[in-house]
Design an enzyme around this catalytic site. Sequence first.
Site, PDB file in Angstrom:
ATOM      1  N   LYS A   7       1.119  -1.166  -0.159  1.00 37.36           N
ATOM      2  CA  LYS A   7       0.146   0.656   0.566  1.00 37.36           C
ATOM      3  C   LYS A   7       0.920   1.469  -0.243  1.00 37.36           C
ATOM      4  O   LYS A   7       1.015   2.582  -0.489  1.00 37.36           O
ATOM      5  CB  LYS A   7      -0.862   0.093   1.184  1.00 37.36           C
ATOM      6  CG  LYS A   7      -2.145   0.006   1.036  1.00 37.36           C
ATOM      7  CD  LYS A   7      -3.291   0.711   2.716  1.00 37.36           C
ATOM      8  CE  LYS A   7      -4.100  -1.026   2.277  1.00 37.36           C
ATOM      9  NZ  LYS A   7      -5.134  -0.758   3.262  1.00 37.36           N
ATOM     10  N   THR A  92     -13.293   4.156  14.132  1.00 40.83           N
ATOM     11  CA  THR A  92     -14.729   3.852  14.562  1.00 40.83           C
ATOM     12  C   THR A  92     -14.405   2.594  15.555  1.00 40.83           C
ATOM     13  O   THR A  92     -14.137   1.923  14.936  1.00 40.83           O
ATOM     14  CB  THR A  92     -16.293   3.094  13.790  1.00 40.83           C
ATOM     15  OG1 THR A  92     -16.155   3.535  13.040  1.00 40.83           O
ATOM     16  CG2 THR A  92     -17.568   3.078  13.985  1.00 40.83           C
ATOM     17  N   PHE A 128     -17.576  10.919   9.478  1.00 44.25           N
ATOM     18  CA  PHE A 128     -18.906  11.234   9.135  1.00 44.25           C
ATOM     19  C   PHE A 128     -19.386  10.449   7.067  1.00 44.25           C
ATOM     20  O   PHE A 128     -20.397  10.948   6.714  1.00 44.25           O
ATOM     21  CB  PHE A 128     -19.529  11.720   9.126  1.00 44.25           C
ATOM     22  CG  PHE A 128     -19.615  11.580  10.668  1.00 44.25           C
ATOM     23  CD1 PHE A 128     -20.416  10.773  11.917  1.00 44.25           C
ATOM     24  CD2 PHE A 128     -18.968  13.124  11.827  1.00 44.25           C
ATOM     25  CE1 PHE A 128     -20.425  11.278  13.460  1.00 44.25           C
ATOM     26  CE2 PHE A 128     -18.982  13.420  12.912  1.00 44.25           C
ATOM     27  CZ  PHE A 128     -19.883  12.214  13.608  1.00 44.25           C
ATOM     28  N   ALA A 246     -35.961   3.073  -0.884  1.00 40.29           N
ATOM     29  CA  ALA A 246     -36.186   1.688  -0.439  1.00 40.29           C
ATOM     30  C   ALA A 246     -35.061   0.296  -1.572  1.00 40.29           C
ATOM     31  O   ALA A 246     -34.882   1.046  -2.742  1.00 40.29           O
ATOM     32  CB  ALA A 246     -37.037   0.928  -0.701  1.00 40.29           C
ATOM     33  N   GLY A 251     -25.509  -1.997   2.516  1.00 37.45           N
ATOM     34  CA  GLY A 251     -24.152  -3.291   2.227  1.00 37.45           C
ATOM     35  C   GLY A 251     -22.912  -2.216   3.036  1.00 37.45           C
ATOM     36  O   GLY A 251     -23.204  -1.123   3.060  1.00 37.45           O
ATOM     37  N   CYS A 254     -19.749  -0.489   7.286  1.00 36.16           N
ATOM     38  CA  CYS A 254     -20.212   0.326   8.274  1.00 36.16           C
ATOM     39  C   CYS A 254     -21.456   0.363   9.156  1.00 36.16           C
ATOM     40  O   CYS A 254     -21.742  -0.261  10.236  1.00 36.16           O
ATOM     41  CB  CYS A 254     -20.252   2.170   8.164  1.00 36.16           C
ATOM     42  SG  CYS A 254     -18.481   2.555   7.250  1.00 36.16           S
ATOM     43  N   LYS A 257     -21.607  -3.405  10.757  1.00 37.05           N
ATOM     44  CA  LYS A 257     -20.358  -3.676  11.587  1.00 37.05           C
ATOM     45  C   LYS A 257     -21.122  -2.784  13.058  1.00 37.05           C
ATOM     46  O   LYS A 257     -20.929  -3.435  13.956  1.00 37.05           O
ATOM     47  CB  LYS A 257     -19.395  -3.464  11.165  1.00 37.05           C
ATOM     48  CG  LYS A 257     -18.207  -2.859  12.397  1.00 37.05           C
ATOM     49  CD  LYS A 257     -17.093  -2.879  11.559  1.00 37.05           C
ATOM     50  CE  LYS A 257     -16.590  -1.418  11.098  1.00 37.05           C
ATOM     51  NZ  LYS A 257     -15.900   0.166  12.011  1.00 37.05           N
TER      52      LYS A 257
END
Length: 425
Positions: A7, A92, A128, A246, A251, A254, A257
């Site tokens: 990375k 988080t 956020f 809707a 998925g 975040c 989890k």
Amino acid sequence: MDADANKIAALRRGEVPFFEPHLEDLLADARDNLSFTTDYSQAIPEAQVIFIAVGTPTGVGGAPDLRYLEAAAHGVGEHLGPHFTVIVNKSTVPIGSGNWVGTLVRERIQRNGAGGAKCFAVASNPEFLREGSAIHDSLYPDRVVIGAGEPKTAEVLYTLYRPLLDQTFTPPRYLPRSDRLGAVPFISTDLSSAELIKYAANAFLALKISYINEIGQLAERVGADISQVARGIGLDARIGTQFLHAGVGWGGSCFGKDTAALIATASEYKLEMPIVAAARQVNHRQRERVIEKLQEELKILKGRTIGLLGLAFKPQTDDLREAPALEIAQRLLERGARVRAHDPVAMERFRRERPDLDVTLCETAEGVARDADALVLVTEWPQYRELDWEALAAGMRSPIMLDGRYVLDRVRLARAGFRYVALAG
Ligand code: UGA
């Protein structure tokens, strides 16, 4: 600093290791202010503010796996400089992690015998941003939240965020600032409140989606149009129109989890979270609805070919974590169907990460449709709204389109020869 040498090597070459709009441009713009390393001793000693932004994936029993956080806290503790340093939890993390990171860092400092000479504080600064609009959300946030034990710590972060809060920085050319954006609210609070804000915000957004999906089920029974219902309730300013789309359900890395972590934390305090648990249940039911709908249309799934349009958990990302398409593909394969799929950016990652799923990848949407018994629109990539529907329908064994996101023009599709089926109604 990252422990992953590949990375770091990619970032040094100016390459971003995943798909995120404009991130490569931003990297190029900031080149002179950035350096990348795998070595704590290069990254930490001179830093005044250290952001820990490691992954906290779901571990056993729903609680997050904190081993990367622990490793980072140890690495930081071993190399901290002599000046006052603010260590920020950007990941988080469960409520109480700020104190835990503080203890881990302190232990390492003491082990190295430098106790009195080092002075640091831990702060929480939840993020956020959404994948796919990460830079926009970072530069033009709705709010900045800081949790800290003492005013001095919050002060350092306030100074750091000042250009964002006052919006005095020069916007990048590819992401201009909206005229409507004023000063950004700054919330300075204690550590556990900041940590809870993050979980409560994500759980609320997840609830909103599950709520509209639950209403969608009823809308189908009574013959109502869920898109109109969502708009009709969303325009009440107290409710808001966002996150009321809707579809096949949420998925990504975040919501699943964080709702699991919230339930796990509550259970440590002998508390149930029935509303959050229900949101998760509704979300799983949405995936099953896709299978039920296909079964209603085709009667038998065994031996059928089903085409999926979209693999990523949402448009503008190649992230496949908890992507609805994967769960849908899995359930179809279990029932003996063949699955073909296309995604504008996520196919390479799918090949790498999910060799266990026997899905045939196609270079085009037309390829997915060829000889298929039905198509399912799973990810609402903009390019899927305007396909050559006549050509697609002509290539299919039976031209059925299940719109898993309510984004297609049903009249247009019907004209092209499709039987249009929505997830609800
Ligand atoms: C989410 C939150 O929106 C961010 O505020 C938060 O910072 C982030 O999690 C995080 O904790 O890191 P993200 O998961 O990147 O961001 O993406 P979202 O745009 O929230 O979408 C999540 C899922 O919900 C997607 O699968 C999307 O298709 C679905 N969704 C979203 C709906 O089904 N309906 C909607 O109305 C909105």
